[in-house]
Design a protein around this motif. Structure first.
Motif, mmCIF file in Angstrom:
data_model
loop_
_atom_site.group_PDB
_atom_site.id
_atom_site.type_symbol
_atom_site.label_atom_id
_atom_site.label_comp_id
_atom_site.label_asym_id
_atom_site.label_seq_id
_atom_site.Cartn_x
_atom_site.Cartn_y
_atom_site.Cartn_z
ATOM 1 N N ALA A 58 0.834 -1.206 0.000
ATOM 2 C CA ALA A 58 0.000 0.000 0.000
ATOM 3 C C ALA A 58 0.867 1.255 0.000
ATOM 4 C CB ALA A 58 -0.938 -0.009 1.195
ATOM 5 N N GLN A 59 1.974 1.221 0.720
ATOM 6 C CA GLN A 59 2.879 2.373 0.731
ATOM 7 C C GLN A 59 3.525 2.558 -0.638
ATOM 8 O OE1 GLN A 59 5.424 1.329 3.987
ATOM 9 N NE2 GLN A 59 4.190 2.440 5.485
ATOM 10 N N ASP A 60 3.911 1.453 -1.270
ATOM 11 C CA ASP A 60 4.528 1.533 -2.600
ATOM 12 C C ASP A 60 3.527 2.018 -3.652
ATOM 13 O OD1 ASP A 60 6.906 0.663 -1.538
ATOM 14 O OD2 ASP A 60 6.678 -1.415 -2.234
ATOM 15 N N ALA A 61 2.265 1.571 -3.517
ATOM 16 C CA ALA A 61 1.247 1.943 -4.503
ATOM 17 C C ALA A 61 0.648 3.313 -4.214
ATOM 18 C CB ALA A 61 0.142 0.889 -4.527
ATOM 19 N N GLY A 62 0.808 3.796 -2.985
ATOM 20 C CA GLY A 62 0.273 5.105 -2.631
ATOM 21 C C GLY A 62 -1.223 5.109 -2.388
ATOM 22 N N THR A 63 -1.757 4.005 -1.906
ATOM 23 C CA THR A 63 -3.190 3.918 -1.628
ATOM 24 C C THR A 63 -3.431 4.254 -0.156
ATOM 25 O OG1 THR A 63 -2.933 1.566 -1.232
ATOM 26 C CG2 THR A 63 -3.673 2.227 -3.425
ATOM 27 N N VAL A 64 -3.795 5.498 0.080
ATOM 28 C CA VAL A 64 -3.931 6.008 1.435
ATOM 29 C C VAL A 64 -5.108 5.355 2.164
ATOM 30 C CG1 VAL A 64 -4.319 8.093 2.805
ATOM 31 C CG2 VAL A 64 -2.885 8.191 0.778
ATOM 32 N N HIS A 65 -6.230 5.161 1.478
ATOM 33 C CA HIS A 65 -7.401 4.591 2.140
ATOM 34 C C HIS A 65 -7.155 3.152 2.592
ATOM 35 C CE1 HIS A 65 -7.871 3.382 -2.044
ATOM 36 N NE2 HIS A 65 -8.677 2.438 -1.642
ATOM 37 N N LEU A 66 -6.395 2.389 1.808
ATOM 38 C CA LEU A 66 -6.071 1.022 2.220
ATOM 39 C C LEU A 66 -5.056 1.029 3.361
ATOM 40 C CD1 LEU A 66 -5.916 -0.846 -1.209
ATOM 41 C CD2 LEU A 66 -7.665 -1.007 0.542
ATOM 42 N N LEU A 67 -4.150 1.993 3.361
ATOM 43 C CA LEU A 67 -3.203 2.119 4.470
ATOM 44 C C LEU A 67 -3.939 2.386 5.785
ATOM 45 C CD1 LEU A 67 -0.122 4.175 3.233
ATOM 46 C CD2 LEU A 67 -0.100 2.030 4.475
ATOM 47 N N LYS A 68 -4.980 3.198 5.738
ATOM 48 C CA LYS A 68 -5.759 3.487 6.937
ATOM 49 C C LYS A 68 -6.448 2.227 7.447
ATOM 50 C CE LYS A 68 -6.659 8.348 5.955
ATOM 51 N NZ LYS A 68 -7.686 9.355 5.641
ATOM 52 N N LYS A 69 -7.001 1.412 6.531
ATOM 53 C CA LYS A 69 -7.650 0.175 6.932
ATOM 54 C C LYS A 69 -6.655 -0.788 7.563
ATOM 55 C CE LYS A 69 -11.474 -0.011 3.652
ATOM 56 N NZ LYS A 69 -12.094 -0.799 2.573
ATOM 57 N N ILE A 70 -5.481 -0.883 6.980
ATOM 58 C CA ILE A 70 -4.450 -1.778 7.503
ATOM 59 C C ILE A 70 -4.016 -1.337 8.892
ATOM 60 C CG2 ILE A 70 -2.110 -2.640 7.155
ATOM 61 C CD1 ILE A 70 -2.664 -2.271 4.091
ATOM 62 N N ASN A 71 -3.803 -0.035 9.056
ATOM 63 C CA ASN A 71 -3.385 0.475 10.368
ATOM 64 C C ASN A 71 -4.453 0.238 11.420
ATOM 65 O OD1 ASN A 71 -0.835 1.352 9.595
ATOM 66 N ND2 ASN A 71 -1.611 3.327 8.894
ATOM 67 N N GLN A 72 -5.722 0.298 11.051
ATOM 68 C CA GLN A 72 -6.807 0.006 12.001
ATOM 69 C C GLN A 72 -6.750 -1.461 12.439
ATOM 70 O OE1 GLN A 72 -10.396 1.051 9.977
ATOM 71 N NE2 GLN A 72 -10.225 3.239 10.450
ATOM 72 N N ARG A 73 -6.441 -2.336 11.507
ATOM 73 C CA ARG A 73 -6.386 -3.756 11.843
ATOM 74 C C ARG A 73 -5.142 -4.119 12.630
ATOM 75 N NH1 ARG A 73 -8.865 -6.321 6.276
ATOM 76 N NH2 ARG A 73 -10.853 -5.273 6.509
ATOM 77 N N LEU A 74 -4.065 -3.362 12.448
ATOM 78 C CA LEU A 74 -2.848 -3.634 13.198
ATOM 79 C C LEU A 74 -2.935 -3.158 14.646
ATOM 80 C CD1 LEU A 74 -0.048 -2.826 10.600
ATOM 81 C CD2 LEU A 74 -0.571 -5.041 11.618
ATOM 82 N N GLN A 75 -3.870 -2.273 14.945
ATOM 83 C CA GLN A 75 -3.982 -1.755 16.323
ATOM 84 C C GLN A 75 -4.713 -2.714 17.224
ATOM 85 O OE1 GLN A 75 -5.757 2.088 16.017
ATOM 86 N NE2 GLN A 75 -3.881 3.026 15.265
#
Length: 75
Positions: A58-75
């Motif tokens: 997600a960081q490489d592709a620049g998809t901010v909305h997916l990064l937010k979802k991933i960070n929510q699941r990692l918490q």
């Protein structure tokens, strides 16, 4: 009686998903789904690995909305 496949099978599945040519967004979503399945099975370490791979993509592709979802699941 359902028997879960061995752990090496899940790791192989993740590595195959990572190496197959696919659109990054679809690959990220598939890795997130695998992480969710691992959480349901109780394998948090493997789920964390799936989420880390999807976060890297997600960081490489620049998809901010997916990064937010991933960070929510990692918490």
């Amino acid at each position: 009686m359902d028997i879960d496949p061995p752990r090496w099978w899940h790791v192989l599945k993740i590595k195959l998903l990572w190496s197959l040519p696919r659109e990054p967004r679809k690959k990220i979503k598939a890795l997130m789904r695998l992480g969710d399945e691992c959480i349901q099975r109780g394998d948090e370490q493997l789920a964390g690995y799936c989420y880390d791979l999807s976060k890297k993509l997600a960081q490489d592709a620049g998809t901010v909305h997916l990064l937010k979802k991933i960070n929510q699941r990692l918490q």
